[in-house]
Design a protein around this motif. Structure first.
Motif, PDB file in Angstrom:
ATOM      1  N   LEU A 195      -3.468  22.875 -59.062  1.00 44.08           N
ATOM      2  CA  LEU A 195      -4.205  23.061 -60.299  1.00 44.08           C
ATOM      3  C   LEU A 195      -5.369  24.023 -60.100  1.00 44.08           C
ATOM      4  O   LEU A 195      -5.943  24.519 -61.048  1.00 44.08           O
ATOM      5  N   ALA A 196      -5.716  24.269 -58.858  1.00 46.74           N
ATOM      6  CA  ALA A 196      -6.685  25.329 -58.568  1.00 46.74           C
ATOM      7  C   ALA A 196      -5.906  26.555 -58.118  1.00 46.74           C
ATOM      8  O   ALA A 196      -5.085  26.472 -57.214  1.00 46.74           O
ATOM      9  N   GLU A 197      -6.149  27.662 -58.791  1.00 48.75           N
ATOM     10  CA  GLU A 197      -5.419  28.882 -58.423  1.00 48.75           C
ATOM     11  C   GLU A 197      -5.960  29.464 -57.130  1.00 48.75           C
ATOM     12  O   GLU A 197      -5.233  30.046 -56.348  1.00 48.75           O
ATOM     13  N   SER A 198      -7.242  29.277 -56.934  1.00 50.14           N
ATOM     14  CA  SER A 198      -7.861  29.770 -55.693  1.00 50.14           C
ATOM     15  C   SER A 198      -9.133  28.981 -55.440  1.00 50.14           C
ATOM     16  O   SER A 198      -9.636  28.291 -56.327  1.00 50.14           O
ATOM     17  N   TRP A 199      -9.600  29.032 -54.208  1.00 53.98           N
ATOM     18  CA  TRP A 199     -10.836  28.326 -53.853  1.00 53.98           C
ATOM     19  C   TRP A 199     -11.496  29.075 -52.713  1.00 53.98           C
ATOM     20  O   TRP A 199     -10.833  29.774 -51.951  1.00 53.98           O
ATOM     21  N   GLU A 200     -12.798  28.952 -52.655  1.00 48.26           N
ATOM     22  CA  GLU A 200     -13.498  29.626 -51.570  1.00 48.26           C
ATOM     23  C   GLU A 200     -14.809  28.906 -51.289  1.00 48.26           C
ATOM     24  O   GLU A 200     -15.356  28.223 -52.162  1.00 48.26           O
ATOM     25  N   THR A 246     -21.160  19.862 -50.685  1.00 52.45           N
ATOM     26  CA  THR A 246     -21.004  18.901 -49.595  1.00 52.45           C
ATOM     27  C   THR A 246     -22.284  18.905 -48.777  1.00 52.45           C
ATOM     28  O   THR A 246     -23.035  19.889 -48.820  1.00 52.45           O
ATOM     29  N   PRO A 247     -22.543  17.825 -48.021  1.00 50.79           N
ATOM     30  CA  PRO A 247     -23.808  17.749 -47.270  1.00 50.79           C
ATOM     31  C   PRO A 247     -23.920  18.832 -46.206  1.00 50.79           C
ATOM     32  O   PRO A 247     -25.004  19.214 -45.827  1.00 50.79           O
ATOM     33  N   GLY A 248     -22.797  19.300 -45.683  1.00 51.91           N
ATOM     34  CA  GLY A 248     -22.849  20.341 -44.649  1.00 51.91           C
ATOM     35  C   GLY A 248     -21.532  21.076 -44.688  1.00 51.91           C
ATOM     36  O   GLY A 248     -20.757  20.910 -45.628  1.00 51.91           O
ATOM     37  N   PRO A 249     -21.250  21.875 -43.673  1.00 51.76           N
ATOM     38  CA  PRO A 249     -19.950  22.567 -43.667  1.00 51.76           C
ATOM     39  C   PRO A 249     -18.813  21.552 -43.657  1.00 51.76           C
ATOM     40  O   PRO A 249     -18.844  20.595 -42.873  1.00 51.76           O
ATOM     41  N   ARG A 250     -17.843  21.728 -44.458  1.00 61.71           N
ATOM     42  CA  ARG A 250     -16.760  20.748 -44.585  1.00 61.71           C
ATOM     43  C   ARG A 250     -15.454  21.529 -44.742  1.00 61.71           C
ATOM     44  O   ARG A 250     -14.902  21.584 -45.839  1.00 61.71           O
ATOM     45  N   PRO A 251     -14.961  22.138 -43.683  1.00 56.47           N
ATOM     46  CA  PRO A 251     -13.773  22.991 -43.820  1.00 56.47           C
ATOM     47  C   PRO A 251     -12.543  22.224 -44.315  1.00 56.47           C
ATOM     48  O   PRO A 251     -11.621  22.820 -44.843  1.00 56.47           O
ATOM     49  N   LEU A 278     -14.989  21.105 -36.706  1.00 51.84           N
ATOM     50  CA  LEU A 278     -15.093  20.530 -38.047  1.00 51.84           C
ATOM     51  C   LEU A 278     -16.249  21.126 -38.840  1.00 51.84           C
ATOM     52  O   LEU A 278     -16.429  20.812 -40.011  1.00 51.84           O
ATOM     53  N   ALA A 279     -17.034  21.967 -38.185  1.00 48.15           N
ATOM     54  CA  ALA A 279     -18.117  22.629 -38.911  1.00 48.15           C
ATOM     55  C   ALA A 279     -17.858  24.124 -39.021  1.00 48.15           C
ATOM     56  O   ALA A 279     -18.731  24.882 -39.419  1.00 48.15           O
ATOM     57  N   THR A 280     -16.660  24.538 -38.628  1.00 45.97           N
ATOM     58  CA  THR A 280     -16.344  25.965 -38.663  1.00 45.97           C
ATOM     59  C   THR A 280     -15.462  26.266 -39.865  1.00 45.97           C
ATOM     60  O   THR A 280     -14.353  25.752 -39.966  1.00 45.97           O
ATOM     61  N   LEU A 281     -15.965  27.088 -40.762  1.00 47.81           N
ATOM     62  CA  LEU A 281     -15.199  27.367 -41.973  1.00 47.81           C
ATOM     63  C   LEU A 281     -14.127  28.429 -41.725  1.00 47.81           C
ATOM     64  O   LEU A 281     -13.120  28.463 -42.419  1.00 47.81           O
ATOM     65  N   ASP A 282     -14.325  29.265 -40.731  1.00 46.40           N
ATOM     66  CA  ASP A 282     -13.354  30.317 -40.458  1.00 46.40           C
ATOM     67  C   ASP A 282     -12.067  29.724 -39.892  1.00 46.40           C
ATOM     68  O   ASP A 282     -12.072  29.056 -38.857  1.00 46.40           O
ATOM     69  N   ALA A 292      -9.227  30.932 -38.455  1.00 48.08           N
ATOM     70  CA  ALA A 292      -8.718  31.338 -37.137  1.00 48.08           C
ATOM     71  C   ALA A 292      -9.601  30.786 -36.027  1.00 48.08           C
ATOM     72  O   ALA A 292      -9.122  30.265 -35.020  1.00 48.08           O
ATOM     73  N   GLU A 293     -10.890  30.869 -36.261  1.00 48.83           N
ATOM     74  CA  GLU A 293     -11.855  30.365 -35.294  1.00 48.83           C
ATOM     75  C   GLU A 293     -11.660  28.865 -35.077  1.00 48.83           C
ATOM     76  O   GLU A 293     -11.653  28.356 -33.953  1.00 48.83           O
ATOM     77  N   ARG A 294     -11.490  28.157 -36.199  1.00 43.49           N
ATOM     78  CA  ARG A 294     -11.360  26.705 -36.108  1.00 43.49           C
ATOM     79  C   ARG A 294     -10.082  26.327 -35.367  1.00 43.49           C
ATOM     80  O   ARG A 294     -10.058  25.428 -34.550  1.00 43.49           O
ATOM     81  N   GLU A 295      -8.994  27.040 -35.673  1.00 41.62           N
ATOM     82  CA  GLU A 295      -7.729  26.716 -35.016  1.00 41.62           C
ATOM     83  C   GLU A 295      -7.866  26.877 -33.503  1.00 41.62           C
ATOM     84  O   GLU A 295      -7.372  26.042 -32.736  1.00 41.62           O
ATOM     85  N   LYS A 296      -8.561  27.909 -33.081  1.00 45.75           N
ATOM     86  CA  LYS A 296      -8.728  28.145 -31.644  1.00 45.75           C
ATOM     87  C   LYS A 296      -9.491  26.987 -30.995  1.00 45.75           C
ATOM     88  O   LYS A 296      -9.134  26.486 -29.929  1.00 45.75           O
ATOM     89  N   LEU A 297     -10.529  26.537 -31.680  1.00 44.36           N
ATOM     90  CA  LEU A 297     -11.328  25.423 -31.155  1.00 44.36           C
ATOM     91  C   LEU A 297     -10.466  24.154 -31.042  1.00 44.36           C
ATOM     92  O   LEU A 297     -10.526  23.410 -30.065  1.00 44.36           O
ATOM     93  N   LEU A 298      -9.645  23.910 -32.057  1.00 47.82           N
ATOM     94  CA  LEU A 298      -8.804  22.713 -32.035  1.00 47.82           C
ATOM     95  C   LEU A 298      -7.780  22.798 -30.904  1.00 47.82           C
ATOM     96  O   LEU A 298      -7.492  21.805 -30.229  1.00 47.82           O
ATOM     97  N   GLN A 299      -7.242  24.006 -30.702  1.00 45.55           N
ATOM     98  CA  GLN A 299      -6.278  24.172 -29.608  1.00 45.55           C
ATOM     99  C   GLN A 299      -6.932  23.890 -28.265  1.00 45.55           C
ATOM    100  O   GLN A 299      -6.372  23.191 -27.427  1.00 45.55           O
ATOM    101  N   GLN A 300      -8.136  24.380 -28.114  1.00 45.68           N
ATOM    102  CA  GLN A 300      -8.871  24.120 -26.869  1.00 45.68           C
ATOM    103  C   GLN A 300      -9.091  22.628 -26.675  1.00 45.68           C
ATOM    104  O   GLN A 300      -8.911  22.083 -25.590  1.00 45.68           O
ATOM    105  N   ALA A 301      -9.470  21.946 -27.756  1.00 52.19           N
ATOM    106  CA  ALA A 301      -9.739  20.518 -27.671  1.00 52.19           C
ATOM    107  C   ALA A 301      -8.472  19.768 -27.280  1.00 52.19           C
ATOM    108  O   ALA A 301      -8.495  18.854 -26.447  1.00 52.19           O
ATOM    109  N   SER A 302      -7.347  20.174 -27.881  1.00 45.02           N
ATOM    110  CA  SER A 302      -6.080  19.529 -27.574  1.00 45.02           C
ATOM    111  C   SER A 302      -5.750  19.702 -26.094  1.00 45.02           C
ATOM    112  O   SER A 302      -5.373  18.743 -25.414  1.00 45.02           O
ATOM    113  N   GLU A 303      -5.916  20.923 -25.581  1.00 49.56           N
ATOM    114  CA  GLU A 303      -5.638  21.168 -24.169  1.00 49.56           C
ATOM    115  C   GLU A 303      -6.558  20.321 -23.283  1.00 49.56           C
ATOM    116  O   GLU A 303      -6.127  19.744 -22.294  1.00 49.56           O
TER     117      GLU A 303
END
Lengths: 321, 530, 325
Positions: B76-81, B148-153, B470-474, B476-487
């Motif tokens: 129902l949202a065509e776009s969001w940012e 939101t109270p802070g960054p909430r990607p 969880l505080a990174t809105l970018d 690609a950046e966030r995915e990299k951090l999550l991959q590192q955490a998983s490893e």
């Protein structure tokens, strides 16, 4: 009724017994031998009962000496190998030898599992019946001997207990207790004691009116002595019948509960749990996981019932006097 | 229950063959789906549960939708940012109408989000997805500003779980109070913007939907969709084979080979987002169920954890216990999903190395261990635990299995009664932060971390990574951090993934099903095969 | 009669209350339903909120008190899972279970009386003996095992009957029943036979014993001597007399059949209250479990009462005040 797991086996029994087995009356022999010898001779006159007895004895011996008989300890996970899982009967394994009755999904030898399962089933059946017998007889004797309000309170409790189907009570109890062989035994004692209480009270009331009890009381013998030395032995014959059949009931009830998933733990499967575990493989052709334990269960129960049926005919209180 | 009900399938199969000719398939544009479990309510905000969530996708729409791989798509949202760290703007779709003709606008969204925490008796509320919203404002009827109270990607992902209801239709249904669940169940309030409209709901018997020809996303395929709850596997398979239903979900694994061989039937399987794992107590010194370690907790030693991991033959479990319908796991979310590392590989089965590691850690003769497991929650759960116990016994860790029904298991696990336990985790958000945050982040009530970390694994470096992600809105950046955490957590053996569950659907010939990682069964996923 | 009725009622009410209390407390002890119901993604705060929403945060005695107060008003609580009144959930499923139990009962009585009569009239014939030995087998086969075997034979191998589930239903006086559709009946046969077997054995024994006893009575000998045909003697005199114990026992067993349907329904995936009970125990859906038990106890009480009435009709010598409570 998971057949024997009757909710009201007492009813079936007492109804059948009360309705009388008239021909048995005529069959009552009048020879003057010792009662036990007479009983043994009459018992052996029925070949199905004799077969039943032999089967029970054989199974009991096998179950007791299981660790020295079977090729594998099915409860020791280190002896299992899942690479040998769901092999058909007769399959050969390099490490183990021949799995005569096949294996389950964990690679457990079904023959060993069945023998160990029998052990648990027999243990649960006999221990729970023995304990229920003791508890129930005590309550019944006390009720009959003291009479009055003690009697009516105790018997009201028995009535209430008997008005609930055993399976339902046991199911709820075990849902609350959790799994475990000890818990199953406790639950089975709770659902069984009332049968004995009622039966003992019934015969005790009859005996109570007899002169020998009055005589014993007049002699100043202690209550306990009168109860257990004089009253109890004379109430035994119907109890033996109920107890025998009840062992079969208990075994079937345990199997049913384990099948429903509230009985014994999966690591020490009884026959009922083995059947349950194998059920989902049965339809896809791997029948042996469920089928053989089922056969073992039915054989045990039928054998006990054959013996119980014969004993009922012979020990029917009506033909004792 | 699962254990034996599952078994009936074979019988049902045979039955289906016998009945094959009795009833033809439904008319071309009618679809009948046999589902293993039915929704507990039509109210889209009552119960956060698979079948309910699948149903709400039919009748309602969220601002943002998740596709079959749980990637976000416009709804129902065509776009969001994100306008800044704490402000999001959603541009709403114009000209969308609810099934009863009322118009959709930002007020409906605000009303819906305010209603979410106010559903009486809700056994599992959706407010976990709306808690991060501080305030909402309709800049104009089709522009929504959310603070939101802070960054909430994760806000867009969270909002993809919230079905939008019509304020105009429901607001006055309960005398000014929040609308009742019953009103949705009887259909009077079950008014959404989704591709299908509510027709009829007879609990335990059927749920009927009809086409919303004016759907904003294009005309739906099916004129009429009926869901029939058939909880037992056997009858469900039988119903498919006899043509009573066109699609079923969760055909039992033992019967997949036979279903696949049947020319009348097609099977569609796909990896799910659920991982089955072993968690180990890495907190208590005196841990329950462990004997022969002089009162020490062996799992605080990474070498022991590694030994356990190496001792388990995951391929054998998948092959022998799961019947091949599972995939050995190397981390907490399958590769290809957002945040999953591509560097990790499934631990190789190496009992010799495991024994050596045990000896090195000071346990050459092993020790005694109890593994806790539910027996009615995951596919073959207690069988997998038994197999794992078997493998551990072979390297000298004398292991027994303590299996109990899920209600008892979860209580005991939450009371830390198990040193090692087997459980599963399905990532509702479809990305890596969900399992990381729940299973291995240090438990912290205020942050909502570690809610299911009953092994109490605690690694400050990992916590920092997750928090940073969880505080990174970018993206690609966030995915990299999550991959590192998983490893990081896998290499520290903080948790031992065993396998990913695979979900299957079976359809009549001529139909196709697009498997979904979220395991939902939806009419929108059924297409006519060419 | 009235005194008897009131006494029975009081006793029944006491049983209901005591049992509800025990089960209520018992299930409370098992675990927390929120652990099972809540989305695993919920954080601790949300878990706490859910516990409060379902009223599970209150102390046990307060929950109990609320339950009792509501129960007096006929409200047995709302299912934690479905959010609907527990009683309503049970009543929706009850027809399926009653249908199964009744059909099983009819099978048990017809087959049991017929075979029992036969065995009683010809006790020493091979058929008579076979029937009696067969009845021991009937006592011995566990219900669930029998169900499995029937499925294996009739559904898997022979493919004559469905393996489980309930067939098409039609609405009769607002109750959905599968008794009047071919599909419904074909689904009903296997579970009903499974449920009936034990009772059939019971009836065989009762009928045989009754027949043996009655056949020796003077009035039957007299009737025979009068030259009445043997079938008339059987149907009028013998049958009427053996029905007394049969009716009593079967009436009482109807209750146990409903209870035992738990097993049969599980094996055959029959959507009755037994299956609901198992599901609710698994989910710790306490209101439904308690409501189920209260409902069953209520049915038992009704049945016992009906049996006593019927008994007094069949045998004028029995006065209700003397019937066992």
């Amino acid at each position: 009724m998971s057949a024997p797991a009757s909710d009201t086996p007492g009813q079936g029994l007492s109804a059948a017994a009360a309705a009388g087995e008239p021909e048995a009356l005529h069959a009552a022999p009048l020879t003057a031998r010792s009662p036990l010898a007479r009983l043994a001779r009459d018992f052996c006159a029925s070949w199905p009962a004799l077969i039943g007895l032999v089967v029970i004895l054989v199974i009991a011996v096998v179950a007791v000496f299981a660790p020295w008989i079977v090729p594998q300890d099915p409860y020791d996970l280190a002896q299992l190998d899942i690479m040998d899982g769901t092999l058909p009967p007769g399959a050969e394994s390099y490490a183990f030898g021949t799995y005569w009755l096949g294996t389950d999904v964990q690679g457990r030898d079904m023959l060993s599992a069945i023998v160990y399962g029998l052990r648990i089933s027999l243990l649960v059946g006999s221990v729970s019946v023995a304990c229920a017998l003791v508890v129930g007889s005590a309550v019944g004797l006390v009720a009959a001997f003291f009479g009055g309000s003690v009697d009516s309170v105790l018997m009201r409790i028995v009535d209430i207990q008997l008005s609930f189907p055993a399976i339902l009570v046991a199911l709820i109890l075990l849902a609350i207790f959790g799994n475990g062989v000890d818990k199953v035994i406790v639950a089975l004692i709770i659902v069984q004691w009332a049968y004995y209480a009622r039966a003992v009270r019934g015969s005790a009331l009859v005996e109570r009116r007899k002169e020998y009890i009055d005589a014993a009381v007049c002699l100043g013998l202690g209550t306990r002595r009168v109860l257990f030395r004089h009253l109890l032995p004379n109430c035994l014959p119907p109890l033996i019948v109920i107890a025998t059949v009840q062992v079969a009931h208990a075994i079937a009830l345990e199997a049913t509960l384990s099948f429903l998933g509230v009985g014994v733990p999966i690591t020490e499967p009884s026959l009922g749990l083995l059947i349950s575990n194998g059920f989902e493989y049965m339809m896809s052709g791997r029948y042996w996981i469920s089928f053989f334990p089922g056969v073992a269960l039915v054989v045990v129960i039928v054998a006990i019932n054959l013996v119980g049926d014969r004993l009922r005919d012979l020990l029917n209180p009506r033909l004792q006097r | 229950m699962k254990r034996y009900l599952a078994a009936l399938a074979g019988g049902a199969l045979a039955l289906g063959l016998a009945q094959g000719a009795t009833s033809g398939p439904a008319l071309a544009d009618e679809l009948v789906i046999g589902v293993s479990s039915e929704p507990s309510a039509i109210d889209p905000h009552y119960h956060n549960l698979g079948p309910n969530n699948a149903l709400k996708e039919h009748i309602f729409d969220a601002l943002i939708k998740q596709d079959a791989k749980q990637r976000l798509q416009p709804g129902l949202a065509e776009s969001w940012e994100a306008l800044d760290d704490s402000t999001w703007q959603f541009n709403l779709r114009q000209g969308v109408k609810f099934h009863d003709g009322t118009d959709f606008d930002a007020e409906d969204v605000i009303y819906t989000i305010e209603r979410v925490p106010n559903v009486p008796n809700s056994p599992s509320s959706f407010s976990i997805y709306t808690n991060s919203i501080e305030s909402m404002e309709a800049k104009d009827p089709h522009t929504l500003i959310v603070k939101t109270p802070g960054p909430r990607p994760l806000l867009p992902t969270e909002l993809s779980n919230i079905a939008i209801i019509s304020k105009e239709t429901v607001a006055d249904s309960n005398g000014g109070d929040w609308p009742k669940t019953e009103g949705f169940n009887d259909g009077s309030l079950a008014v959404g913007t989704g591709p299908y409209k509510y027709e009829e709901f007879v609990k335990g018997d059927r749920l009927v939907l009809s086409k919303n020809a004016d759907y904003w996303g294009g005309e739906p395929t099916w004129d009429r969709v009926t869901f029939k709850p058939i909880a037992s596997d056997g009858p469900r398979v039988a119903a498919l084979l006899s043509g009573d239903v066109d699609v079923i979900d969760n055909p039992p694994t033992q019967d997949l080979p036979r279903l696949e061989a049947d020319p009348e039937v097609s099977v569609y399987s796909g990896l799910s987002n659920r991982v089955i794992y072993l968690h180990m107590d890495q907190h208590a010194d005196d841990t329950p169920g462990v004997e022969g370690t002089d009162g020490k907790n062996p799992f605080k030693d990474v070498r022991v954890r590694e030994a356990v991991s190496k001792a388990i033959d995951r391929a054998a479990i998948v092959e022998k216990i799961m019947g091949g319908v599972a995939v050995a796991a190397e981390q907490l979310l399958p590769q290809g999903m957002y945040g999953a590392s591509n560097e990790l590989a499934v631990e190789a089965y190496d009992p010799e190395a495991a024994k050596a590691l045990l000896a090195e850690a000071g346990y050459p003769d092993g020790f005694k261990l109890v593994i806790g497991t539910p027996n009615d929650r995951y596919i073959n759960d207690e069988k997998v635990a038994q197999a794992a116990a078997q493998f551990l016994s072979r390297i000298g860790i004398e292991t027994s299995v303590d299996a109990s029904t899920k209600s008892v298991f979860f209580k005991r696990r939450n009371d830390y009664e198990f040193t090692v336990y087997l459980a599963g985790w399905g990532s509702g958000t479809g990305e890596m932060s969900s399992p990381l945050r729940a299973l291995v982040a240090t438990p912290d009530k205020d942050k909502g971390y570690g809610g299911t970390n009953r092994g109490r694994y605690s690694n400050p470096a990992l916590d920092a990574l997750i928090e940073q992600a969880l505080a990174t809105l970018d993206e690609a950046e966030r995915e990299k951090l999550l991959q590192q955490a998983s490893e990081m957590v896998i290499q520290d053996y903080g948790i031992l993934p065993l396998h990913y569950e695979v979900t299957s659907w079976a359809t009549r010939e001529g139909l196709a099903y697009e498997p979904r990682t979220d395991q939902y069964t939806m009419a929108m996923s059924v297409t006519k095969a060419e | 009669m009235l005194v008897y009725f009131i006494r029975r009622l009081g006793q029944a009410a006491l049983v209901l209350v005591v049992m509800a209390l025990l089960v209520f407390v018992g299930i409370y002890a098992i675990g927390n339903p929120v652990d099972v119901l809540i989305s695993p993604e919920a954080d601790l705060a949300e878990q706490q909120a859910t516990i409060e929403r379902l009223g599970l945060d209150k102390p046990l005695w307060e929950q109990l008190w609320l339950f009792l107060v509501n129960a007096l008003g006929g409200d047995l609580g709302r299912s934690f899972v479905h959010g609907e009144p527990a009683l309503q959930l049970i009543l929706e499923r009850l027809p399926a279970t009653l249908e199964l139990a009744l059909v099983a009962l009819v099978i048990a009585v017809t087959a049991g009386v017929f075979l029992g009569l036969w065995a009683g009239l010809k006790p020493d014939s091979l058929t008579g003996r076979s029937i009696m030995t067969g009845s021991i087998l009937g006592f011995s086969l566990p219900n669930f095992w029998l169900g499995l075997m029937l499925i294996l034979v009739f559904a898997v191998s022979l493919q004559w009957l469905p393996a489980g589930g309930r067939g098409d239903t039609v609405s009769l006086l607002g109750i959905r029943t599968s008794l009047f559709t071919l599909d419904g009946l074909s689904h009903l046969i296997l579970p009903a036979v499974t449920l009936a077997l034990y009772k059939t054995s019971l009836v065989i024994r009762l009928a045989r014993a009754g027949t043996r006893e009655v056949a020796l009575q003077d009035y039957v000998k007299f009737a025979r001597a009068k030259g009445l045909s043997s079938s008339r003697v059987i149907y009028v005199h013998v049958l009427k007399n053996i029905m007394i114990p049969v009716v009593t026992v079967i009436g009482l067993e109807l209750g146990s059949m409903i209870a035992f349907a738990v097993v049969t329904e599980t094996v055959f995936a029959w959507p009755g209250i037994g299956k609901l009970l198992i599901d609710s125990i698994v989910n710790l859906d306490r209101p439904v479990v308690v409501a189920y038990l209260m409902m069953t106890v209520f049915i038992f009480i009704l049945i016992n009462f009906a049996v006593d009435l019927l008994y007094s009709l069949l045998d004028p010598r029995v006065r209700l005040s003397e019937a066992k409570a």
